[in-house]
Design an enzyme around this catalytic site. Structure first.
Site, PDB file in Angstrom:
ATOM      1  N   CYS A   7       1.115  -1.114  -0.025  1.00  0.00           N
ATOM      2  CA  CYS A   7      -0.030   0.012  -0.250  1.00  0.00           C
ATOM      3  C   CYS A   7       1.013   1.420  -0.007  1.00  0.00           C
ATOM      4  O   CYS A   7       2.005   1.185  -0.364  1.00  0.00           O
ATOM      5  CB  CYS A   7      -1.001  -0.065   1.044  1.00  0.00           C
ATOM      6  SG  CYS A   7      -0.264   0.117   2.723  1.00  0.00           S
ATOM      7  N   ARG A  13      -3.311  -0.594   5.379  1.00  0.00           N
ATOM      8  CA  ARG A  13      -4.055  -1.518   4.636  1.00  0.00           C
ATOM      9  C   ARG A  13      -3.114  -2.778   4.543  1.00  0.00           C
ATOM     10  O   ARG A  13      -3.666  -3.768   4.755  1.00  0.00           O
ATOM     11  CB  ARG A  13      -4.363  -1.076   3.380  1.00  0.00           C
ATOM     12  CG  ARG A  13      -5.617  -0.014   3.417  1.00  0.00           C
ATOM     13  CD  ARG A  13      -5.577   0.786   1.774  1.00  0.00           C
ATOM     14  NE  ARG A  13      -4.343   1.575   1.804  1.00  0.00           N
ATOM     15  CZ  ARG A  13      -4.257   2.341   0.490  1.00  0.00           C
ATOM     16  NH1 ARG A  13      -5.175   2.213  -0.140  1.00  0.00           N
ATOM     17  NH2 ARG A  13      -3.117   2.993   0.422  1.00  0.00           N
ATOM     18  N   ASP A 121      -8.513   3.763   1.554  1.00  0.00           N
ATOM     19  CA  ASP A 121      -7.613   4.125   2.483  1.00  0.00           C
ATOM     20  C   ASP A 121      -8.064   4.497   3.759  1.00  0.00           C
ATOM     21  O   ASP A 121      -8.821   5.651   3.938  1.00  0.00           O
ATOM     22  CB  ASP A 121      -6.437   4.952   2.071  1.00  0.00           C
ATOM     23  CG  ASP A 121      -5.396   5.274   2.721  1.00  0.00           C
ATOM     24  OD1 ASP A 121      -5.238   4.992   4.014  1.00  0.00           O
ATOM     25  OD2 ASP A 121      -4.473   5.828   2.311  1.00  0.00           O
TER      26      ASP A 121
END
Ligand code: 4NP
Length: 153
Positions: A7, A13, A121
């Site tokens: 990420c 994440r 996100d």
């Protein structure tokens, strides 16, 4: 078989995705994660990510953020990117077609996308955002697991 989750910051994440996939895959799989920026290098995952994983019985508190490297593209078999801009940044590191073929959009690989292929996100959200992302990652990791464990015909 070595899997890398990528990420942006490697604190929200991809650490969650690493924790989930490493829990459900057999021991002969290695799962790691990295970020496309080095801003959080050396830091443990975001407290909210650690807490969310803990609520689901997964301990990600020992992970540390690191930037993705050119070496990762040689070393890992599959590299799953959490959103399109991450995918584009990782593809730009690839030196040949063999490396490019390893890089995929995580949700696309899981066949688990509706309107777009980005895992949202949660960095700017509250705990509710982290919980939603966890559930999306969990469902998608199950699908990726099935794919990885199904022999190619
Ligand atoms: P991640 O979330 O890419 O899921 O780890 C973010 C973490 C940090 C930042 C952005 C997104 N940041 O801008 O510092």
């Amino acid at each position: 078989m070595k899997i890398l989750m990528v990420c942006l910051g490697n604190i929200c994440r991809s650490p969650l995705a690493e924790g989930i996939l490493s829990k459900i895959l057999p021991e002969n799989f290695t799962v790691d994660s990295a970020g496309t920026i080095s801003l959080h290098e050396g830091e443990h995952p975001d407290k909210r990510a650690i807490e969310t994983a803990k609520n689901h019985g997964i301990d990600i508190s020992g992970q540390k953020s690191r930037p993705v490297t050119v070496h990762d593209l040689q070393n890992f078999d599959h590299i799953y990117c959490m959103d399109l801009s991450v995918f584009e940044d990782v593809i730009s590191l690839a030196q040949n077609e063999e490396q490019r073929k390893k890089i995929a959009l995580f949700l696309e690989e899981a066949g688990n996308y509706g309107e777009n292929t980005d895992v949202p996100d949660p960095y700017w959200s509250g705990m509710d955002g982290f919980e939603k992302v966890f559930l999306l990652l969990e469902e998608s990791c199950e699908k990726i697991k099935t794919k990885l464990l199904t022999p190619k015909s």
